[in-house]
Write a protein that holds these residues in place. Structure first.
Motif, PDB file in Angstrom:
ATOM      1  N   LEU A  70      28.891  52.105  42.581  1.00 25.67           N
ATOM      2  CA  LEU A  70      28.769  50.729  42.170  1.00 25.67           C
ATOM      3  C   LEU A  70      28.602  49.782  43.344  1.00 25.67           C
ATOM      4  O   LEU A  70      27.862  48.751  43.338  1.00 25.67           O
ATOM      5  CB  LEU A  70      29.944  50.147  41.231  1.00 25.67           C
ATOM      6  N   THR A  71      29.508  50.178  44.257  1.00 22.55           N
ATOM      7  CA  THR A  71      29.136  49.206  45.560  1.00 22.55           C
ATOM      8  C   THR A  71      27.942  49.462  46.215  1.00 22.55           C
ATOM      9  O   THR A  71      27.482  48.414  46.677  1.00 22.55           O
ATOM     10  CB  THR A  71      30.370  49.927  46.765  1.00 22.55           C
ATOM     11  N   HIS A  72      27.272  50.560  46.265  1.00 15.48           N
ATOM     12  CA  HIS A  72      26.141  50.686  46.927  1.00 15.48           C
ATOM     13  C   HIS A  72      24.935  50.166  46.078  1.00 15.48           C
ATOM     14  O   HIS A  72      24.129  49.695  46.726  1.00 15.48           O
ATOM     15  CB  HIS A  72      25.449  52.283  47.010  1.00 15.48           C
ATOM     16  N   LEU A  73      25.132  49.938  44.801  1.00 14.59           N
ATOM     17  CA  LEU A  73      24.183  49.065  43.969  1.00 14.59           C
ATOM     18  C   LEU A  73      24.374  47.695  44.022  1.00 14.59           C
ATOM     19  O   LEU A  73      23.250  47.047  44.128  1.00 14.59           O
ATOM     20  CB  LEU A  73      24.429  49.446  42.260  1.00 14.59           C
ATOM     21  N   ASP A  74      25.512  47.207  44.146  1.00 12.89           N
ATOM     22  CA  ASP A  74      25.674  45.764  44.273  1.00 12.89           C
ATOM     23  C   ASP A  74      26.937  45.496  44.933  1.00 12.89           C
ATOM     24  O   ASP A  74      28.262  45.187  44.211  1.00 12.89           O
ATOM     25  CB  ASP A  74      25.560  44.993  42.952  1.00 12.89           C
ATOM     26  N   ALA A  75      27.142  45.546  46.421  1.00  6.69           N
ATOM     27  CA  ALA A  75      28.330  45.259  46.912  1.00  6.69           C
ATOM     28  C   ALA A  75      28.914  43.940  46.633  1.00  6.69           C
ATOM     29  O   ALA A  75      30.275  43.821  46.579  1.00  6.69           O
ATOM     30  CB  ALA A  75      28.052  45.545  48.409  1.00  6.69           C
ATOM     31  N   VAL A  76      28.126  42.874  46.922  1.00  8.68           N
ATOM     32  CA  VAL A  76      28.883  41.588  46.519  1.00  8.68           C
ATOM     33  C   VAL A  76      29.379  41.560  45.144  1.00  8.68           C
ATOM     34  O   VAL A  76      30.521  40.917  45.121  1.00  8.68           O
ATOM     35  CB  VAL A  76      27.609  40.529  46.723  1.00  8.68           C
ATOM     36  N   ASP A  77      28.858  41.869  44.240  1.00  6.10           N
ATOM     37  CA  ASP A  77      29.450  41.805  42.832  1.00  6.10           C
ATOM     38  C   ASP A  77      30.436  42.634  42.730  1.00  6.10           C
ATOM     39  O   ASP A  77      31.598  42.124  42.108  1.00  6.10           O
ATOM     40  CB  ASP A  77      28.328  42.441  41.731  1.00  6.10           C
ATOM     41  N   THR A  78      30.713  43.685  43.271  1.00  3.25           N
ATOM     42  CA  THR A  78      31.650  44.765  43.113  1.00  3.25           C
ATOM     43  C   THR A  78      33.020  44.098  43.893  1.00  3.25           C
ATOM     44  O   THR A  78      34.063  43.931  43.454  1.00  3.25           O
ATOM     45  CB  THR A  78      31.449  46.122  44.118  1.00  3.25           C
ATOM     46  N   GLN A  79      32.696  43.469  44.957  1.00  2.00           N
ATOM     47  CA  GLN A  79      33.901  42.593  45.656  1.00  2.00           C
ATOM     48  C   GLN A  79      34.290  41.559  44.891  1.00  2.00           C
ATOM     49  O   GLN A  79      35.671  41.265  44.983  1.00  2.00           O
ATOM     50  CB  GLN A  79      33.390  42.169  47.203  1.00  2.00           C
ATOM     51  N   SER A  80      33.186  40.917  44.387  1.00  2.00           N
ATOM     52  CA  SER A  80      33.702  39.832  43.765  1.00  2.00           C
ATOM     53  C   SER A  80      34.357  40.053  42.412  1.00  2.00           C
ATOM     54  O   SER A  80      35.794  39.194  42.139  1.00  2.00           O
ATOM     55  CB  SER A  80      32.370  38.931  43.083  1.00  2.00           C
ATOM     56  N   ILE A  81      34.153  41.108  41.697  1.00  2.00           N
ATOM     57  CA  ILE A  81      35.148  41.577  40.696  1.00  2.00           C
ATOM     58  C   ILE A  81      36.474  41.884  40.967  1.00  2.00           C
ATOM     59  O   ILE A  81      37.452  41.496  40.445  1.00  2.00           O
ATOM     60  CB  ILE A  81      34.268  42.744  39.928  1.00  2.00           C
ATOM     61  N   MET A  82      36.583  42.543  42.199  1.00  2.00           N
ATOM     62  CA  MET A  82      37.891  42.963  42.753  1.00  2.00           C
ATOM     63  C   MET A  82      38.586  41.727  43.084  1.00  2.00           C
ATOM     64  O   MET A  82      39.871  41.888  42.775  1.00  2.00           O
ATOM     65  CB  MET A  82      37.800  44.178  43.656  1.00  2.00           C
ATOM     66  N   LEU A  83      38.000  40.928  43.862  1.00  3.20           N
ATOM     67  CA  LEU A  83      38.869  39.984  44.409  1.00  3.20           C
ATOM     68  C   LEU A  83      39.202  39.118  43.047  1.00  3.20           C
ATOM     69  O   LEU A  83      40.306  38.346  43.065  1.00  3.20           O
ATOM     70  CB  LEU A  83      37.971  39.281  45.422  1.00  3.20           C
ATOM     71  N   ASN A  84      38.552  38.940  42.243  1.00  2.00           N
ATOM     72  CA  ASN A  84      38.708  38.196  40.888  1.00  2.00           C
ATOM     73  C   ASN A  84      40.030  38.670  40.337  1.00  2.00           C
ATOM     74  O   ASN A  84      40.805  38.055  39.941  1.00  2.00           O
ATOM     75  CB  ASN A  84      37.785  37.860  39.891  1.00  2.00           C
ATOM     76  N   LYS A  85      39.985  40.188  39.984  1.00  7.04           N
ATOM     77  CA  LYS A  85      40.976  40.602  39.421  1.00  7.04           C
ATOM     78  C   LYS A  85      42.042  40.557  40.456  1.00  7.04           C
ATOM     79  O   LYS A  85      43.513  40.448  39.827  1.00  7.04           O
ATOM     80  CB  LYS A  85      40.662  42.251  39.163  1.00  7.04           C
ATOM     81  N   LEU A  86      42.212  40.646  41.648  1.00  7.88           N
ATOM     82  CA  LEU A  86      43.338  40.395  42.609  1.00  7.88           C
ATOM     83  C   LEU A  86      43.802  39.085  42.326  1.00  7.88           C
ATOM     84  O   LEU A  86      45.063  38.985  42.400  1.00  7.88           O
ATOM     85  CB  LEU A  86      42.949  40.686  44.058  1.00  7.88           C
ATOM     86  N   GLY A  87      43.060  38.056  42.193  1.00  8.56           N
ATOM     87  CA  GLY A  87      43.509  36.894  42.297  1.00  8.56           C
ATOM     88  C   GLY A  87      44.510  36.442  40.775  1.00  8.56           C
ATOM     89  O   GLY A  87      45.215  35.998  40.611  1.00  8.56           O
ATOM     90  N   ARG A  88      43.887  37.387  39.758  1.00 11.88           N
ATOM     91  CA  ARG A  88      44.596  37.374  38.583  1.00 11.88           C
ATOM     92  C   ARG A  88      45.993  38.238  38.739  1.00 11.88           C
ATOM     93  O   ARG A  88      47.080  37.603  37.799  1.00 11.88           O
ATOM     94  CB  ARG A  88      43.905  37.897  37.504  1.00 11.88           C
ATOM     95  N   GLN A  89      46.033  38.866  39.471  1.00 16.54           N
ATOM     96  CA  GLN A  89      47.337  39.714  39.887  1.00 16.54           C
ATOM     97  C   GLN A  89      48.193  38.668  40.611  1.00 16.54           C
ATOM     98  O   GLN A  89      49.398  38.443  40.095  1.00 16.54           O
ATOM     99  CB  GLN A  89      47.163  40.937  40.843  1.00 16.54           C
ATOM    100  N   VAL A  90      47.725  37.844  41.585  1.00 18.02           N
ATOM    101  CA  VAL A  90      48.451  37.110  42.464  1.00 18.02           C
ATOM    102  C   VAL A  90      48.987  35.861  41.672  1.00 18.02           C
ATOM    103  O   VAL A  90      50.097  35.472  41.761  1.00 18.02           O
ATOM    104  CB  VAL A  90      47.639  36.440  43.722  1.00 18.02           C
ATOM    105  N   ASP A  91      48.030  35.268  40.714  1.00 19.89           N
ATOM    106  CA  ASP A  91      48.512  34.220  39.709  1.00 19.89           C
ATOM    107  C   ASP A  91      49.553  34.545  38.665  1.00 19.89           C
ATOM    108  O   ASP A  91      50.016  33.859  38.062  1.00 19.89           O
ATOM    109  CB  ASP A  91      47.502  33.353  39.372  1.00 19.89           C
ATOM    110  N   GLY A  92      49.531  35.931  38.469  1.00 17.55           N
ATOM    111  CA  GLY A  92      50.448  36.312  37.388  1.00 17.55           C
ATOM    112  C   GLY A  92      49.822  36.619  36.131  1.00 17.55           C
ATOM    113  O   GLY A  92      50.259  37.134  34.898  1.00 17.55           O
ATOM    114  N   SER A  93      48.655  35.984  35.882  1.00 17.94           N
ATOM    115  CA  SER A  93      48.150  36.126  34.629  1.00 17.94           C
ATOM    116  C   SER A  93      47.782  37.463  34.093  1.00 17.94           C
ATOM    117  O   SER A  93      47.591  37.694  32.899  1.00 17.94           O
ATOM    118  CB  SER A  93      46.817  35.344  34.523  1.00 17.94           C
TER     119      SER A  93
END
Length: 179
Positions: free
Chosen positions: A1-24
């Motif tokens: 997936l990273t080779h197909l769309d690195a920006v989207d893959t990063q964005s998804i992971m960082l958004n999920k990480l943000g939801r870990q940080v905020d506790g949701s």
């Protein structure tokens, strides 16, 4: 997936990480799964993109570790930090100060009595030592262009204090890493 769309893959992971940080979406399983995914894309991004991504991930994980209450939560977060940094040897080899900071933090974790933390810190040290071995044995440039002695010398000098709380099996892993 990273080779197909690195920006989207990063964005998804960082958004999920943000939801870990905020506790949701906080859970040990969610964090473990996400950090495994973050580690699995190592080497697939361009170096400058990987640097920005990894720095953000580590910063968020450290913030989460500071904000979470309870030794169990902190141990899970710490083990994920160790896992993620161990998956990015290319970044570690290019950023000596960060590598040295990570290794010194691993040495601190080796004194932690929480189940699994010593094991993870020793195994991560071994993994990093194997993938970044040249960085440990050569002189590194300090601030203002001065050269410092090889880090392995520092490690050996601090050996008794570093391993004093380790179980025998962990001491063997530590020695393997230093060798």
């Amino acid at each position: 997936l990273t080779h197909l769309d690195a920006v989207d893959t990063q964005s998804i992971m960082l958004n999920k990480l943000g939801r870990q940080v905020d506790g949701s979406e906080w859970s040990w399983n969610n964090l473990n799964t996400l950090c495994w995914a973050i580690g699995s894309i190592s080497g697939t991004l361009h170096k400058h993109i990987e640097k920005t991504f990894l720095v953000r991930v580590i910063k968020d994980l450290l913030q989460m570790c500071d904000n979470k209450q309870g030794k169990d939560h902190k141990a899970v977060i710490a083990s994920n930090i160790m896992y993620v940094v161990g998956q990015y040897p290319r970044f570690l080899r290019k950023h000596w100060k960060f590598l040295k900071t990570v290794v010194n933090k691993l040495f601190e974790f080796m004194h932690e009595k929480h189940e699994g933390v010593q094991d993870m810190s020793c195994k991560t040290f071994l993994k990093i030592a194997q993938s970044c071995r040249q960085e440990f044995v050569k002189q590194q440039e300090e601030d203002e262009g001065k050269m410092q002695r090889a880090f392995v010398i520092e490690i050996i000098e601090r050996l008794p204090q570093t391993i004093e709380d380790l179980e025998e099996s962990h001491i063997h892993t530590f020695y393997e890493a230093v060798a």
